[in-house]
Scaffold this active site. Structure first.
Site, PDB file in Angstrom:
ATOM      1  N   ASP A  42       0.852  -1.201   0.000  1.00 10.76           N
ATOM      2  CA  ASP A  42       0.000   0.000   0.000  1.00 10.76           C
ATOM      3  C   ASP A  42       0.886   1.250   0.000  1.00 10.76           C
ATOM      4  OD1 ASP A  42       0.867  -0.020   2.631  1.00 10.76           O
ATOM      5  OD2 ASP A  42      -1.108   0.360   3.507  1.00 10.76           O
ATOM      6  N   SER A  43       2.216   1.036   0.065  1.00  8.97           N
ATOM      7  CA  SER A  43       3.152   2.145  -0.165  1.00  8.97           C
ATOM      8  C   SER A  43       2.941   2.748  -1.547  1.00  8.97           C
ATOM      9  CB  SER A  43       4.599   1.657  -0.017  1.00  8.97           C
ATOM     10  OG  SER A  43       4.816   0.526  -0.841  1.00  8.97           O
ATOM     11  N   ASP A  81      -0.946  -6.323  -0.268  1.00  7.08           N
ATOM     12  CA  ASP A  81      -0.930  -5.631   1.024  1.00  7.08           C
ATOM     13  C   ASP A  81      -2.323  -5.060   1.286  1.00  7.08           C
ATOM     14  OD1 ASP A  81       0.228  -4.600   3.281  1.00  7.08           O
ATOM     15  OD2 ASP A  81       1.259  -2.948   2.259  1.00  7.08           O
ATOM     16  N   LYS A 111      -0.650  -9.444   3.023  1.00 13.88           N
ATOM     17  CA  LYS A 111       0.046  -8.885   4.188  1.00 13.88           C
ATOM     18  C   LYS A 111      -0.936  -7.984   4.919  1.00 13.88           C
ATOM     19  CE  LYS A 111       3.251  -5.466   4.095  1.00 13.88           C
ATOM     20  NZ  LYS A 111       2.572  -4.443   4.944  1.00 13.88           N
ATOM     21  N   GLU A 113      -1.125  -5.241   8.177  1.00 12.37           N
ATOM     22  CA  GLU A 113      -0.457  -4.511   9.262  1.00 12.37           C
ATOM     23  C   GLU A 113      -1.075  -4.982  10.567  1.00 12.37           C
ATOM     24  OE1 GLU A 113       0.066  -0.289   8.856  1.00 12.37           O
ATOM     25  OE2 GLU A 113       0.950  -0.502   6.873  1.00 12.37           O
ATOM     26  N   GLU A 179       9.358  -3.531  10.772  1.00  7.99           N
ATOM     27  CA  GLU A 179       9.681  -2.237  10.163  1.00  7.99           C
ATOM     28  C   GLU A 179      10.193  -1.238  11.194  1.00  7.99           C
ATOM     29  OE1 GLU A 179       6.852  -0.614   7.366  1.00  7.99           O
ATOM     30  OE2 GLU A 179       7.965   1.277   7.216  1.00  7.99           O
TER      31      GLU A 179
END
Ligand code: KIV
Length: 269
Positions: A42-43, A81, A111, A113, A179
């Protein structure tokens, strides 16, 4: 095709490589370079969509780009993500959003978070056959709570991060991103977990490393302090674009080799 089982076998034997990609062309380059995991991060929000954070990125945007990345990838594991609020609100919606990435877009895993609210979701998804990569430490979707500061600097927070990683392993996660945490905390978590850890700003002792593609190739305008540019793609692109504009303006492009004429059309004008 790489499977989550292959990655688990590789952990501790050889470093695992992971890079983001958001389109088929980039994914095919990343894949051909032998990268183990392509993350449709999602970056993309900051890296290629012009947003200030990852928060505005939608499920549809991740889905469409995951499909493109999967079409460009032959060997690597493709991980989608899950964007802000796509999981954690309603369980059925979360399962549907994650399942869609595998069913419709050909991702191999998702993925998420991680927080206390994603432990039982990880268990449910894993039971259903959706492999889950956890993500602890700095989780950019929490930017309004933590900023982009390094996490786990104080003992209590460090313990929370380590505990969250352990709970997600127990819930069935197949790997865990660490991270922007101190290298010695990442080393300790890596030592304790049996699943691979993939670090970003977490020192050299993780089982693997991940970077955002645009940072890694030198295309980003600004990168986090822990990133490294392994090339100057921005410089190369700028030079190519300057050459194109100059060639058109000087009448050098298109040249005879780019143009064809049809004799019968001459009399029309
Ligand atoms: O969105 C992303 O690219 C990520 C990586 C930085 C791990 O979450």
């Amino acid at each position: 095709m790489t499977t989550v089982r292959d990655l688990r076998a590789k952990a501790g034997e050889e470093p695992i490589t992971m890079l983001t990609a958001y389109d088929a062309v980039t994914a095919s380059l990343v894949d051909a370079a032998g990268v183990d995991i392509v993350l449709v991060g999602d970056s993309m929000g900051n890296a290629v969509m012009g947003y200030d954070s990852t928060l505005p990125v939608t499920v549809d945007e991740v889905a469409s780009r995951t499909g493109a990345v999967a079409r460009g990838t032959e060997d690597a594991l493709v991980v989608a993500d899950m964007p802000f609020l796509s999981v954690g609100v309603d369980r059925a919606d979360a399962v549907e959003h994650c399942g869609r990435m595998l069913k419709e877009e050909n991702a191999h895993a998702v993925k998420v978070e991680s927080g206390p609210h994603t432990v039982s979701l990880t268990e449910r998804l894993t039971d259903l056959g959706v492999p889950v990569m956890a993500h602890v430490g700095l989780t950019p979707q929490q930017v309004h709570q933590t900023g982009y500061a390094r996490q786990g600097v104080e003992k209590e927070r460090a313990r929370e991060i380590a505990e969250l990683a352990r709970e997600h392993e127990e819930a069935g996660a197949f790997a865990c991103v660490l991270e922007h945490i101190p290298a010695n905390l990442a080393a300790g978590i890596t030592e304790k977990l049996s699943i691979p850890t993939i670090g970003i700003g977490a020192g050299p002792e993780c089982d693997g490393q991940v970077l955002v593609f645009t940072d890694a190739v030198g295309l980003s305008e600004g990168s986090p302090p822990f990133a490294e540019a392994f090339g100057d793609v921005r410089g190369e692109m700028e030079a190519a674009l300057d050459s194109y504009v100059e060639a058109v303006e000087d009448g050098e492009f298109p040249g005879p080799e780019h143009s064809r004429t049809v004799d019968e059309l001459d009399e029309l004008y």
